[in-house]
Enzyme design. Structure first.
Site, PDB file in Angstrom:
ATOM      1  N   HIS A  51     -65.520 147.709 -71.966  1.00 41.36           N
ATOM      2  CA  HIS A  51     -64.960 146.988 -70.826  1.00 41.36           C
ATOM      3  C   HIS A  51     -65.618 147.388 -69.514  1.00 41.36           C
ATOM      4  CE1 HIS A  51     -62.208 145.132 -68.051  1.00 41.36           C
ATOM      5  NE2 HIS A  51     -61.917 146.299 -67.527  1.00 41.36           N
ATOM      6  N   CYS A  52     -66.068 148.635 -69.394  1.00 42.26           N
ATOM      7  CA  CYS A  52     -66.442 149.159 -68.076  1.00 42.26           C
ATOM      8  C   CYS A  52     -67.882 148.865 -67.663  1.00 42.26           C
ATOM      9  CB  CYS A  52     -66.197 150.670 -68.042  1.00 42.26           C
ATOM     10  SG  CYS A  52     -64.451 151.115 -68.089  1.00 42.26           S
TER      11      CYS A  52
END
Length: 421
Positions: A263-264
């Site tokens: 996600h990051c």
């Protein structure tokens, strides 16, 4: 802004990779905790003591079952002294910040907000979101941030699969709208986090989180581009990196791969770019790094096609097995995994693509659901080329030694049938 000294009630909005560890940690020290999520399947699993994320074990959930309740109903928010927002903040198809979930969470908090509550945002976002967008929504309640209720920002620092650093021993950044807001949030986290580092305000904490992941994106892009250079001039990139890493100062090691996922790292730098553009600046390093890493799956597909051709097989006549479809080794998280784009590129060449991963059962490739190979031994044996995208611990030398040809996108094992980036 009075409060019960024990702060017995907590609500966590979003019980995924960031929210669930927080909810469990707080419940473990005595908080009556609610985990609020929009996905009824996640809610049911948590209430049954079944963890859906690598960052929490089933035993940890079972141990706090009497103090942690998952629900889809935000009615519990009004009962809580502390509310923490841990919802996803992705980007849209154009690479722009998508604050839909964060906005919905803030609206739910607004509708339940009462004097004296502490509201903390953990979702990664661009600087100015907490004291701007979120504050504006919350103050639609008629209550004033920093006066009637406290508002703070504390970015999650979750590293799935990391056996050393977890929530309790990873330093926590905390920025408040006011010093009192900051101090209240610091006191909350200090109950179950060993070290809390306060920042002057919410924007510094927001910027720190985005910069952490932009740093990784840039350095991963650097080593990925270096790997492509090494291949072009016939240099062993792995031996070169081992040599560089003997330097005890001024260097941090990164490894080339088929691309970045999770996600990051593929997302957060775009929030930084977005905010820079809003103030009339370009963030060239972040934009270039994004482009380099996004191109890696395509380059790996070209390398795979070249390997097939060298063995006398056209891509359209080949069977390729992708091993390891998650974004990270030994982790069950497939968000933004480069394997998806790699599979898409190979299918565009007409290649028959199969995949296997011990942690996930399906991949969606160009709208088509691909099920994992039921028998990994047979899949390895019949494939014209096995591409090791994530070298999960389940893929030992005995299994890989049965392959006709292996292409490693991570550091290779010493097998006679293998080539690497």
């Amino acid at each position: 802004m009075g409060e019960s000294r024990s702060w017995p009630r907590l609500a966590v909005l979003g019980i995924g990779y960031a929210g669930l560890p927080l909810a469990v940690a707080a419940a473990a020290i005595g908080y009556r905790t609610w985990g609020v999520d929009t996905d009824p399947r996640v809610v049911a699993q948590v209430n049954d003591g079944i963890s859906h994320v690598d960052t929490v074990g089933d035993g940890e959930l079972t141990a706090v079952r009497e103090r942690l309740t998952a629900t889809t109903d935000p009615a519990c928010l009004s009962q809580c002294s502390v509310i923490v927002i841990c919802v996803p903040t992705p980007v849209d198809a154009d690479g722009q910040p998508n604050l839909t979930a964060l906005t919905a969470a803030a609206v739910a908090v607004r509708d339940a907000l009462r004097p004296g509550q502490l509201v903390i945002v953990e979702s990664t976002t661009y600087p100015g979101t907490t004291d701007g967008h979120v504050r504006g929504l919350l103050e639609e309640s008629g209550l004033r941030a920093g006066v009637d209720f406290s508002l703070a920002y504390s970015p999650e620092r979750v590293d799935p699969g990391n056996p050393v650093y977890r929530l309790g021993n990873t330093p926590k950044l905390v920025g408040g709208l006011t010093p009192v807001c900051r101090d209240r949030a610091t006191a909350f986290y200090s109950r179950f986090v060993q070290h809390v580092h306060p920042t002057p305000g919410t924007r510094e904490a927001e910027a720190a989180k985005i910069f952490e992941n932009t740093y990784r994106q840039v350095n991963i892009a650097l080593v990925n581009e270096f790997a492509r250079f090494c291949h072009a001039v016939d240099i062993d990139v792995w031996e070169t990196l081992r040599a560089v890493e003997t330097k005890p100062f001024g260097f941090s090691g990164f490894r080339p791969s088929a691309g970045v996922g999770g996600h990051c790292i593929p997302v957060d730098p775009l929030y930084l770019v977005h905010r820079a553009h809003e103030v009339g600046l370009n963030f060239h390093m972040a934009e270039t790094a994004q482009s380099v890493n996004e191109a890696m799956p395509g380059w790996v597909a070209e390398r795979a096609a070249a390997q097939l051709a060298a063995d006398g097989t056209a891509p359209r006549d080949a069977r390729v097995l992708l091993l390891g479809a998650t974004y990270k080794r030994d982790v069950a998280d497939a968000r933004n995994a480069p394997c998806v784009e790699l599979a898409s590129r190979l299918r565009t060449m007409g290649t028959d693509v199969a995949f296997h991963d011990p942690h996930i059962c399906t991949l969606v490739i160009d709208g088509v659901t691909l099920h994992r190979a039921p028998d990994v031994d047979e899949a390895v044996r019949v494939a014209d080329l096995v591409v090791v995208v994530q070298h999960h611990k389940e893929y030992g030398d005995d299994l890989l030694g049965r392959a006709r040809r292996i292409f490693y996108t991570s550091e290779p094992a010493e097998l006679p049938n293998g080539v690497s980036l």
